[in-house]
Design a protein around this motif. Structure first.
Motif, short mmCIF file in Angstrom:
data_model
loop_
_atom_site.label_atom_id
_atom_site.label_comp_id
_atom_site.label_asym_id
_atom_site.label_seq_id
_atom_site.Cartn_x
_atom_site.Cartn_y
_atom_site.Cartn_z
N LYS A 291 106.22 14.64 21.32
CA LYS A 291 106.91 15.40 22.36
C LYS A 291 106.73 16.90 22.18
CE LYS A 291 110.46 11.89 23.22
NZ LYS A 291 111.91 11.57 23.21
N VAL A 292 106.65 17.34 20.94
CA VAL A 292 106.48 18.78 20.70
C VAL A 292 105.15 19.25 21.25
CG1 VAL A 292 106.22 20.53 18.90
CG2 VAL A 292 107.99 18.78 18.70
N VAL A 565 130.14 24.32 26.36
CA VAL A 565 130.97 25.42 25.88
C VAL A 565 130.38 25.99 24.59
CG1 VAL A 565 133.24 26.06 25.00
CG2 VAL A 565 133.06 24.56 26.99
N ALA A 566 129.99 25.11 23.68
CA ALA A 566 129.41 25.57 22.41
C ALA A 566 128.10 26.33 22.64
CB ALA A 566 129.18 24.38 21.48
N THR A 567 127.27 25.82 23.56
CA THR A 567 125.99 26.49 23.84
C THR A 567 126.22 27.86 24.44
OG1 THR A 567 124.95 24.33 24.20
CG2 THR A 567 123.80 26.27 25.05
N ALA A 568 127.18 27.97 25.36
CA ALA A 568 127.48 29.26 25.98
C ALA A 568 127.97 30.28 24.95
CB ALA A 568 128.52 29.08 27.09
N ALA A 617 121.72 23.53 29.81
CA ALA A 617 121.09 22.27 29.42
C ALA A 617 119.74 22.53 28.74
CB ALA A 617 120.92 21.37 30.64
N GLU A 618 118.97 23.49 29.28
CA GLU A 618 117.69 23.82 28.67
C GLU A 618 117.90 24.42 27.28
OE1 GLU A 618 114.46 23.68 29.56
OE2 GLU A 618 114.83 22.50 31.34
N LEU A 619 118.88 25.29 27.14
CA LEU A 619 119.15 25.90 25.84
C LEU A 619 119.57 24.86 24.80
CD1 LEU A 619 121.04 29.15 26.91
CD2 LEU A 619 118.83 29.03 25.79
N ALA A 620 120.31 23.85 25.24
CA ALA A 620 120.75 22.81 24.32
C ALA A 620 119.61 21.89 23.91
CB ALA A 620 121.87 21.99 24.95
N ALA A 621 118.61 21.71 24.80
CA ALA A 621 117.54 20.75 24.54
C ALA A 621 116.32 21.37 23.87
CB ALA A 621 117.12 20.08 25.84
N HIS A 622 116.07 22.67 24.11
CA HIS A 622 114.83 23.28 23.63
C HIS A 622 115.13 24.56 22.89
CE1 HIS A 622 112.58 20.38 25.97
NE2 HIS A 622 113.23 20.74 27.05
N ASP A 623 114.07 25.09 22.30
CA ASP A 623 114.17 26.34 21.58
C ASP A 623 114.57 27.47 22.53
OD1 ASP A 623 113.51 28.08 19.18
OD2 ASP A 623 112.17 28.92 20.69
N ALA A 624 115.44 28.37 22.06
CA ALA A 624 115.96 29.43 22.93
C ALA A 624 114.84 30.32 23.46
CB ALA A 624 116.98 30.28 22.16
#
Length: 695
Positions: A291-292, A565-568, A617-624
């Motif tokens: 996947k990477v 909330v945690a991601t934000a 959702a993108e920030l939680a799933a992938h590299d910032a």
């Protein structure tokens, strides 16, 4: 019991008797091997993969695969590798017996294709298998029958032959799940094809029912080729296996960053397919589905592919074996990287850099080389183009590029992209420069051919975002653009050496028609200018500018999950880079207080809550970093679309030529940021065919 519960009670099954307890005991070796075969051997192609892996590990330079009934009745793999001594043949069929590793350190740094030592035992448990092998130091070969264990002398040259008959004969249920012979054959060919793409130094041949199906000869001898020779050999192997079109419609990839080296070829956006069936990724010579790697390659194509097309590529990642774990899947088709972000960035940048260079120069050079070799007719040779790639860059710069920075293209001031222009000095511009004030028609005559509904005071192209800078010199006539070289001298003039040629006309205010040495160029002026603006804006953001944000009059609140909330809370700085402000409003609620100015002022902007949810959702799933770049590019793409020259805008010859010259020096200018092509070439041969010339 009431009436409502009666149907439920009758529907319940009668209680089954409790089975007697069975004792815990060791399983028979044959059953253990058959269970292992269920993981390793899925179909005939799995057997072919494992046996070819062993042949490559043995140092084979020629591998022949013979099949019958798609591999169900017979699979034979012959190689000219090092062979197996006769005393080790019985050991080779034992479970977890291997010569590849001896301790944990060997396992953590394994560089061979196989290492588990369970493939031969698993295959032998579900088929009738025999091994015939001879090392170079052994006087004759020996044949081992896996079912009976009989070992006897036989005739064979140096190497090994593994014969597998009647696959799954001992497990009829597994055999029922196999497809038709044609389908199984296709899977077997694909399995060998994956090996062939990774090893151009090895020859491969596939026979089915006594007929040669595929054959790929070795394209170089190990130790006798330079770095450039290896690239050429790989290109020839790719051409043999995937077709000449793959190489013709792809660019070479060569990138090194830290401990990661990425090579191979990446298909051009025009070669994209509807299915992801031409995507090959290798890690240290092993074909993997990771996947990477897939996400990294797809990310590199994000702003050059149209719709849901799938790119084509063959990428080879070389990395220290200690930094990758291949022992995560029974079939070794999946891997785990110690630093996945490092590999992701390396692959993405490798493909991006390979696709960045405009293709017009390469096509012009290729056409010039073909003409020099006499492929073109004498009439075509009279319009000779440049004969060396080194001479091209000097002639491209004959006309100054569009200077966006002088016309207020600043990311922080978005209105400057399309707002009214305020330039008092330009109001007094003489003659030929008054065009950019809207006081003259498109051809330099007052009011000539002005589109209906446009006023002289505020034409739609008077904004800095859509106007081209005034040319440094007076407008050139058609004769002047044709060059001053006498006819028949054969001397190349700048306009004939420009890859995209010189502009000759505009079609319906949408397309630019240009003439180059190969024939005619058709340019979508909005798509081309959109890419130019887009790349310039990306450069400005990369230099440190932030995307401007606009506070919302009333913050938009929404119920958020604990993860959101945690991601934000963790990504405040990242969200600020994107022009977003998302803050906790309560333990289970988030508030969107600001959005990017471009989106807030754009017509048809959607719900800010939906935007915030998608970014989180993108920030939680992938590299910032990846998320920031993707979201930033989407915002800049919207800005570029607004800032690009619109259809029905009449351009002068100088404006059209300025756009062509800028395209020749702008990265990824062959597609707009939506993936649509920006230009197309019609050669003289194609034009002649349209009019049946020479027939």
């Amino acid at each position: 019991m009431n009436d409502t519960t009666a149907p439920l009670a009758t529907a319940l099954p009668a209680s089954a008797p409790i089975p007697p307890r069975r004792p815990i005991r060791d399983l028979p070796d044959e059953l253990i091997s058959q269970i292992a075969a269920g993981e390793v051997v899925e179909r005939p192609a799995s057997v072919v993969r494992e046996l070819v892996d062993n042949a490559l590990d043995a140092g084979a330079t020629q591998i022949t695969v013979r099949l019958s009934a798609g591999g169900v009745r017979l699979i034979t793999v012959e190689d000219d590798g090092g062979g197996i001594p006769h005393e080790e043949l019985p050991v080779a069929l034992r479970r977890h017996a291997t010569s590849k590793i001896t301790n944990l350190n060997d396992l953590e740094t394994v560089a061979t294709m196989g290492f588990r030592g369970e493939a031969l035992a698993a295959i032998a448990s579900v088929s009738e298998m025999s091994l015939l092998s001879r090392p170079a130091a052994q006087g004759n070969a020996f044949l081992l029958d896996a079912r009976s264990g009989e070992l006897r002398p036989a005739a064979r040259s140096t190497g090994t032959t593994v014969e597998v008959k009647e696959l799954f004969f001992s497990t009829p249920a597994r055999r029922k799940f196999l497809k038709t012979d044609a389908t199984e054959l296709a899977h077997c060919i694909e399995s060998v094809r994956r090996h062939a793409l990774a090893r151009p130094d090895v020859g491969f041949a596939i026979w089915h029912e006594g007929k040669l199906v595929e054959q790929w000869r070795a394209t170089f001898v190990p130790g006798q080729a330079s770095a450039s020779g290896l690239q050429d050999a790989l290109a020839r192997r790719l051409s043999d296996v995937l077709g000449e079109d793959f190489v013709a419609q792809s660019v070479a990839v060569q990138h090194r960053v830290g401990p990661v080296v990425v090579t191979g070829r990446a298909g051009l956006p025009d070669a994209a397919r509807s299915r992801a069936d031409h995507q090959y990724c290798y890690v240290n010579g092993r074909f993997v589905r990771d996947k990477v790697l897939t996400h990294a390659a797809r990310s590199a194509y994000e702003d050059v592919l149209h719709g849901h097309k799938q790119p084509v590529y063959a990428l080879y990642v070389e990395i220290d074996p200690a930094r990758v774990d291949v022992n995560v899947h029974p079939t070794k088709i999946e891997v785990r990287f110690r630093d996945s972000r490092e590999v992701h960035q390396a692959v993405r940048h490798a493909v991006e850099n390979a696709l960045a260079a405009p293709r017009a120069a390469a096509l012009a050079a290729a056409a010039a080389a073909a003409s020099a070799e006499g492929d073109a007719s004498p009439a075509d040779n009279s319009a000779a183009v440049v004969t060396s790639k080194q001479a091209l860059p000097r002639t491209w710069q004959a006309q100054s590029a569009i200077r966006f920075e002088e016309r207020g293209h600043q990311v922080a001031d978005l209105q400057a992209l399309w707002g009214p222009r305020k330039d008092p000095a330009a109001a007094s511009a003489p003659g030929g420069q008054a065009l950019w004030q809207g006081t003259q028609g498109p051809l330099g005559q007052p009011g000539q051919d002005r589109p209906a509904g446009e006023s002289a005071e505020a034409p739609p192209w008077s904004s800095p975002g859509t106007a081209f800078p005034p040319p440094a010199a007076a407008p050139l006539s058609a004769n002047a653009m044709a060059g001053s070289a006498p006819a028949g001298t054969g001397r190349d003039t700048p306009e004939t050496t420009w890859p995209l040629g010189r502009a000759v006309a505009q079609l319906h205010g949408v397309y630019i028609l240009a003439e180059n040495a190969q024939g005619m160029i058709i340019v979508d002026m909005h798509a081309a200018h959109e890419r130019i603006v887009y790349e310039r804006l990306k450069s400005q953001v990369d230099s440190g500018a932030r995307i401007a944000s606009q506070p919302l009059l009333i913050p938009a609140t929404f119920a958020a999950t604990a993860e959101e909330v945690a991601t934000a809370e963790e990504s405040t700085e990242v969200l600020a880079l994107l022009g977003l402000e998302v803050v906790p409003f309560s333990p289970k609620t988030l508030a969107v207080r600001a959005v990017p100015t471009t989106l807030a002022t754009a017509s048809g902007f959607g719900d800010p809550v939906e935007l915030a949810r998608s970014v989180l959702a993108e920030l939680a799933a992938h590299d910032a970093t990846t998320v920031v770049q993707r979201a930033r590019n989407e915002i800049l793409g919207t800005m570029a679309c607004h800032g690009a020259v619109r259809a029905n805008r009449r351009l002068t010859i100088d404006e059209m030529n300025a756009l062509l010259r800028q395209m020749e020096t702008t990265d990824r200018s062959d597609q707009c940021n939506h993936g649509r092509p920006t230009w197309r070439q019609l050669s003289m041969k194609e034009l002649d065919a349209l009019f049946l010339r020479g027939r």
